[in-house]
Every structure is written in C-alpha cells, then in structure tokens.
Scaffold this active site. Structure first.
Site, PDB file in Angstrom:
ATOM      1  N   HIS A  62       0.833  -0.934   0.051  1.00  0.00           N
ATOM      2  CA  HIS A  62       0.009   0.026   0.198  1.00  0.00           C
ATOM      3  C   HIS A  62       1.480   1.007   0.217  1.00  0.00           C
ATOM      4  CE1 HIS A  62      -2.879  -2.762   2.256  1.00  0.00           C
ATOM      5  NE2 HIS A  62      -3.250  -2.962   1.279  1.00  0.00           N
ATOM      6  N   LYS A  72       6.314   6.501   7.937  1.00  0.00           N
ATOM      7  CA  LYS A  72       6.015   5.378   7.919  1.00  0.00           C
ATOM      8  C   LYS A  72       6.622   5.245   9.110  1.00  0.00           C
ATOM      9  CE  LYS A  72       2.384   3.464   5.602  1.00  0.00           C
ATOM     10  NZ  LYS A  72       2.034   2.447   4.689  1.00  0.00           N
ATOM     11  N   TYR A 132       2.018   1.633  13.738  1.00  0.00           N
ATOM     12  CA  TYR A 132       2.592   2.301  12.924  1.00  0.00           C
ATOM     13  C   TYR A 132       2.303   3.851  12.807  1.00  0.00           C
ATOM     14  CZ  TYR A 132      -1.243   1.584   9.209  1.00  0.00           C
ATOM     15  OH  TYR A 132      -1.906   1.213   8.496  1.00  0.00           O
ATOM     16  N   ASP A 170      -6.578  -6.578  -1.989  1.00  0.00           N
ATOM     17  CA  ASP A 170      -4.793  -6.172  -2.174  1.00  0.00           C
ATOM     18  C   ASP A 170      -4.466  -7.464  -3.561  1.00  0.00           C
ATOM     19  OD1 ASP A 170      -3.738  -4.976  -0.663  1.00  0.00           O
ATOM     20  OD2 ASP A 170      -4.061  -5.635   1.100  1.00  0.00           O
TER      21      ASP A 170
END
Length: 183
Positions: A62, A72, A132, A170
C-alpha cells in the site's frame, strides 16, 4: 537506539534499547532528536494506526499518492511479521527494489519508510499487533496498491501462496508498471 541504514536510501532499521529486570522492560520507541541526528530526517508524525491480523494475512503493498504520501515508522507489539518496503521513486537508483525485515514483539525492532515507498507485511505468528506512525493523514482518494506478487518487484514472501490471506483489493492490485509512481 541503534539506527541501521538499509540498501534503500531513506529506509532505516531502528533497534530500541530495552532496559529490563524481573518486572519487565522499558524502552523509548521514538525520540525526535536521536532520529534526526542518525537519519537526517525530521518527520512530523500526525497519526498513529494499529492493526491486528492472524497468521498468513498479507496487508499491502500500500501507499498514498501525490501530496497525500506518507512516511511511516512501523513496529510490532505482539507476534511477528515480515515487513516489506518497495521504492516507487522513478528518479531513485533503487526504483522498483525492495527490502524485507522481520519485525517482532520480542526484539522491538522498527522500520522507518520514507515517502515514495509502497509498504506491506505478512504475519508469521498466530496473531500480530502492528503499530505505525505516519506523517500525513489518511486520504481515501489517494490510497493506492501495487500487486504483492508482482514479478517486477520479486518479493519472496516467506509463506506459500496457499497459506496467505489477502483482501480482494490486495489480490487484484495493479502491477508496478500500471501504478501511479513518484518522481
């Protein structure tokens, strides 16, 4: 904290120092001053996210496109995963290349992924809790994916396809050649 540069410019493995005794341990998971001194980056994190997944779940690859791109700082607080970062910066000498890093609750190891990368992971343990920080807010209209098993990227996932659990999004993500990329 120990900061380890990877083969992808801007991607760092971070190993926090744990201070433990019979009661458990304490560690700093992020310190802006140490982070900037080691990496030269000073992200301003604005959102924290958490996901819980069972064994075999693949999340990714992603990213958010354009001005909504996110850096991130990722870690696991329960279980273990293999984390993947893919360079989507066309002008980068490592464009299309990836790294894989095992992250687990036991070691506390973290991965910093700058803007311009796709990110994903697969869960190795029976259950994993993944946390995250991001430096930009989630923007649904900028959400993008690249196929987890694109041969042009060549990720050798540590589980067989028959063991993997993917979302429809996905499983049907476009290939690297079809993706919106970064300059």
């Amino acid at each position: 904290m120990k900061f380890i540069a990877t083969s992808l410019q801007g991607v760092w493995i971070i190993e926090p120092r744990r201070h433990g005794d019979a009661r458990g341990y304490f560690c700093e998971t992020f310190r802006e001053d140490l982070f900037e001194a080691a990496t030269g980056c000073r992200p301003h994190f604005v959102q924290d996210n958490e996901s819980v997944s069972c064994r075999g779940v693949v999340r990714g690859l992603h990213y958010q496109a354009g001005d909504a791109s996110q850096a991130k700082l990722v870690r696991v607080t329960e279980g273990s995963i293999v984390d993947v970062a893919v360079d989507l910066r066309r002008s980068s000498p490592t464009f299309g290349r990836h790294i894989m890093v095992e992250l687990d609750a036991e070691s506390g190891r973290q991965l910093y992924i700058p803007r311009g990368f796709a990110h994903g992971f697969v869960v190795l343990s029976e259950r994993a809790r993944f946390l995250y920080k991001v430096d930009n807010y989630y923007c649904p209209s900028a959400e993008r994916s690249v196929r987890f098993d694109d041969p042009a990227i060549g990720v050798c996932w540590p589980l067989a396809l028959s063991e993997m659990v993917l979302s429809e999004k996905d499983a049907s993500a476009p290939s690297l050649g079809e993706c919106e990329l970064f300059d």
